[in-house]
Design a protein around this motif. Structure first.
Motif, PDB file in Angstrom:
ATOM      1  N   HIS A  48     -16.849  26.095-100.670  1.00 23.13           N
ATOM      2  CA  HIS A  48     -17.929  25.744 -99.743  1.00 23.13           C
ATOM      3  C   HIS A  48     -19.272  26.135-100.351  1.00 23.13           C
ATOM      4  O   HIS A  48     -20.011  26.959 -99.810  1.00 23.13           O
ATOM      5  CB  HIS A  48     -17.706  26.420 -98.387  1.00 23.13           C
ATOM      6  CG  HIS A  48     -16.501  25.908 -97.681  1.00 23.13           C
ATOM      7  ND1 HIS A  48     -16.101  26.377 -96.442  1.00 23.13           N
ATOM      8  CD2 HIS A  48     -15.583  24.962 -98.030  1.00 23.13           C
ATOM      9  CE1 HIS A  48     -15.000  25.742 -96.061  1.00 23.13           C
ATOM     10  NE2 HIS A  48     -14.664  24.887 -97.016  1.00 23.13           N
ATOM     11  N   GLN A  49     -19.547  25.537-101.496  1.00 22.50           N
ATOM     12  CA  GLN A  49     -20.768  25.768-102.244  1.00 22.50           C
ATOM     13  C   GLN A  49     -21.580  24.473-102.264  1.00 22.50           C
ATOM     14  O   GLN A  49     -21.038  23.391-102.027  1.00 22.50           O
ATOM     15  CB  GLN A  49     -20.446  26.223-103.666  1.00 22.50           C
ATOM     16  CG  GLN A  49     -19.646  27.520-103.717  1.00 22.50           C
ATOM     17  CD  GLN A  49     -19.183  27.852-105.116  1.00 22.50           C
ATOM     18  OE1 GLN A  49     -19.581  27.223-106.087  1.00 22.50           O
ATOM     19  NE2 GLN A  49     -18.327  28.870-105.226  1.00 22.50           N
ATOM     20  N   PRO A  50     -22.884  24.567-102.544  1.00 24.11           N
ATOM     21  CA  PRO A  50     -23.749  23.375-102.484  1.00 24.11           C
ATOM     22  C   PRO A  50     -23.209  22.172-103.249  1.00 24.11           C
ATOM     23  O   PRO A  50     -23.157  21.053-102.707  1.00 24.11           O
ATOM     24  CB  PRO A  50     -25.062  23.878-103.088  1.00 24.11           C
ATOM     25  CG  PRO A  50     -25.080  25.327-102.767  1.00 24.11           C
ATOM     26  CD  PRO A  50     -23.654  25.792-102.845  1.00 24.11           C
ATOM     27  N   LEU A 105     -20.130  20.766-101.465  1.00 24.11           N
ATOM     28  CA  LEU A 105     -20.441  20.202-100.158  1.00 24.11           C
ATOM     29  C   LEU A 105     -21.069  18.814-100.299  1.00 24.11           C
ATOM     30  O   LEU A 105     -20.805  17.922 -99.487  1.00 24.11           O
ATOM     31  CB  LEU A 105     -21.387  21.137 -99.388  1.00 24.11           C
ATOM     32  CG  LEU A 105     -20.772  22.469 -98.935  1.00 24.11           C
ATOM     33  CD1 LEU A 105     -21.827  23.345 -98.283  1.00 24.11           C
ATOM     34  CD2 LEU A 105     -19.604  22.232 -97.972  1.00 24.11           C
ATOM     35  N   TYR A 113     -29.413  29.378-105.652  1.00 21.49           N
ATOM     36  CA  TYR A 113     -28.867  29.703-104.337  1.00 21.49           C
ATOM     37  C   TYR A 113     -29.965  29.965-103.298  1.00 21.49           C
ATOM     38  O   TYR A 113     -29.698  29.951-102.096  1.00 21.49           O
ATOM     39  CB  TYR A 113     -27.927  30.908-104.437  1.00 21.49           C
ATOM     40  CG  TYR A 113     -26.612  30.528-105.078  1.00 21.49           C
ATOM     41  CD1 TYR A 113     -25.650  29.819-104.369  1.00 21.49           C
ATOM     42  CD2 TYR A 113     -26.351  30.861-106.407  1.00 21.49           C
ATOM     43  CE1 TYR A 113     -24.451  29.452-104.963  1.00 21.49           C
ATOM     44  CE2 TYR A 113     -25.151  30.491-107.007  1.00 21.49           C
ATOM     45  CZ  TYR A 113     -24.206  29.792-106.279  1.00 21.49           C
ATOM     46  OH  TYR A 113     -23.023  29.412-106.870  1.00 21.49           O
ATOM     47  N   SER A 155     -29.654  26.470-100.385  1.00 22.08           N
ATOM     48  CA  SER A 155     -28.912  27.209 -99.369  1.00 22.08           C
ATOM     49  C   SER A 155     -28.065  26.245 -98.541  1.00 22.08           C
ATOM     50  O   SER A 155     -28.281  25.027 -98.567  1.00 22.08           O
ATOM     51  CB  SER A 155     -29.882  27.964 -98.457  1.00 22.08           C
ATOM     52  OG  SER A 155     -30.689  27.045 -97.744  1.00 22.08           O
ATOM     53  N   ASN A 156     -27.105  26.803 -97.803  1.00 21.48           N
ATOM     54  CA  ASN A 156     -26.246  25.946 -96.983  1.00 21.48           C
ATOM     55  C   ASN A 156     -27.050  25.167 -95.946  1.00 21.48           C
ATOM     56  O   ASN A 156     -26.759  24.000 -95.661  1.00 21.48           O
ATOM     57  CB  ASN A 156     -25.167  26.783 -96.289  1.00 21.48           C
ATOM     58  CG  ASN A 156     -24.050  27.167 -97.242  1.00 21.48           C
ATOM     59  OD1 ASN A 156     -23.902  26.576 -98.315  1.00 21.48           O
ATOM     60  ND2 ASN A 156     -23.276  28.168 -96.877  1.00 21.48           N
TER      61      ASN A 156
END
Length: 315
Positions: free
Chosen positions: A59-61, A64, A136, A140-141
């Motif tokens: 579940h990383q950029p 995703l 990061y 960001s998410n």
């Protein structure tokens, strides 16, 4: 009055498509090929989706954004393959107008989605390679979810307007020359001025192509410059491998899509070649994308292998 209108405009809900004109001997092998192709697309893309969704470590950029690619590929392939398989078996050559519009809508969603998603992936790789210390913080998410949301809103709005403009026009024909439904083939059924539709269609193609090609050319040039400035050979090799993978997928999609667009404007092109290239746009990228990204992305490859060893083929 209604009788006169029926004579003027053919509002029949049934359309006639050219079919594939298969001989009796070729029906079985073509049916098997189409069915197997669709099963491979479903299997590979669903495996990629489940691998990313079920593993929190992914579940990383980058992953995703990548998750949107198999979802989009399933939209495009599911819009065409069930119809193709039915047509091969029944040779009915007819389709309801409403079903044709729905098929065309999702095919265009797939086409626009492919361009937007690959552009977003190029942007992600640019930040990761050219600004790794800020990656990061920037990606960001919350930022990724905004990018994905805006991306899909743009896709749906652009294609939605295209079909709103189409559906406002009256029809006076019921025969389509294309083996599947899309906006240009549906416009051939119209007996009114389609200038606005043509201008908007060209505008959307130009906008997506200029935006996509501009972003991708800029980001990959910056990535290449960063790679050659880097003194670490492993970083350079990994970055170049990532660029090569993304560019291969993008160029394949661009070449197939460009041929499909040009084929509508060439009168003397072989109809069989035109149909094959049109179907190839909806068959090859959805088949190759999950394989390429699944095999080339180390984290995803390891999770898939682990899943099959522990869940599917336990010792």
């Amino acid at each position: 009055m209604s009788i006169k209108m029926d004579n003027l405009y053919n509002t029949s809900s049934t359309l006639v498509l050219p079919g594939f004109n298969l001989s009796a001997e070729s029906v079985a092998p073509v049916f098997l090929f189409a069915s197997l192709s669709y099963m491979v697309i479903l299997f590979c893309n669903l495996i990629l989706i489940l691998t990313i969704v079920l593993n929190k470590s992914l579940h990383q950029p980058m992953h995703l954004i990548l998750l949107n690619l198999p979802i989009n590929d399933l939209i495009g392939s599911t819009a065409i393959f069930p119809y193709v398989i039915k047509e091969i078996l029944t040779n009915s050559r007819t389709m309801q107008y409403s079903a044709c519009v729905i098929q065309a809508f999702f095919i265009h969603i797939y086409a626009a989605g492919s361009v937007f998603i690959l552009t977003a992936m190029a942007y992600d790789r640019y930040i990761a390679i050219c600004n790794p210390l800020k990656y990061y913080t920037v990606m960001s998410n919350n930022h990724i979810m905004r990018v994905i949301t805006v991306m899909w809103i743009c896709i749906i709005v652009l294609i939605g307007v295209l079909f709103v403009l189409l559906l406002r026009l009256p029809r006076c024909r019921s025969a389509i020359t294309s083996p599947f439904c899309d906006n240009p083939s549906l416009l051939t059924l119209v007996c009114a001025n389609t200038t606005i539709n043509n201008i908007y269609g060209l505008f959307t193609v130009a906008l997506t192509q200029v935006m996509a090609n501009g972003v991708i050319v800029y980001t990959y040039l910056q990535i290449l410059v960063a790679c050659f400035r880097s003194k670490r050979s492993d970083t350079k090799a990994k970055a170049l491998q990532t660029c090569a993978t993304h560019l291969t997928v993008f160029l394949l999609l661009e070449c197939l899509g460009l041929f499909s667009i040009i084929s509508y404007r060439l009168q003397n092109i072989s109809p069989h070649l035109s149909r094959f290239m049109g179907l190839s746009t909806l068959m090859f990228p959805p088949t190759l994308n999950p394989i390429i990204y699944g095999l080339k992305t180390k984290e995803i490859r390891e999770k898939v292998v682990y899943f099959f060893k522990r869940k599917i083929l336990p010792s």
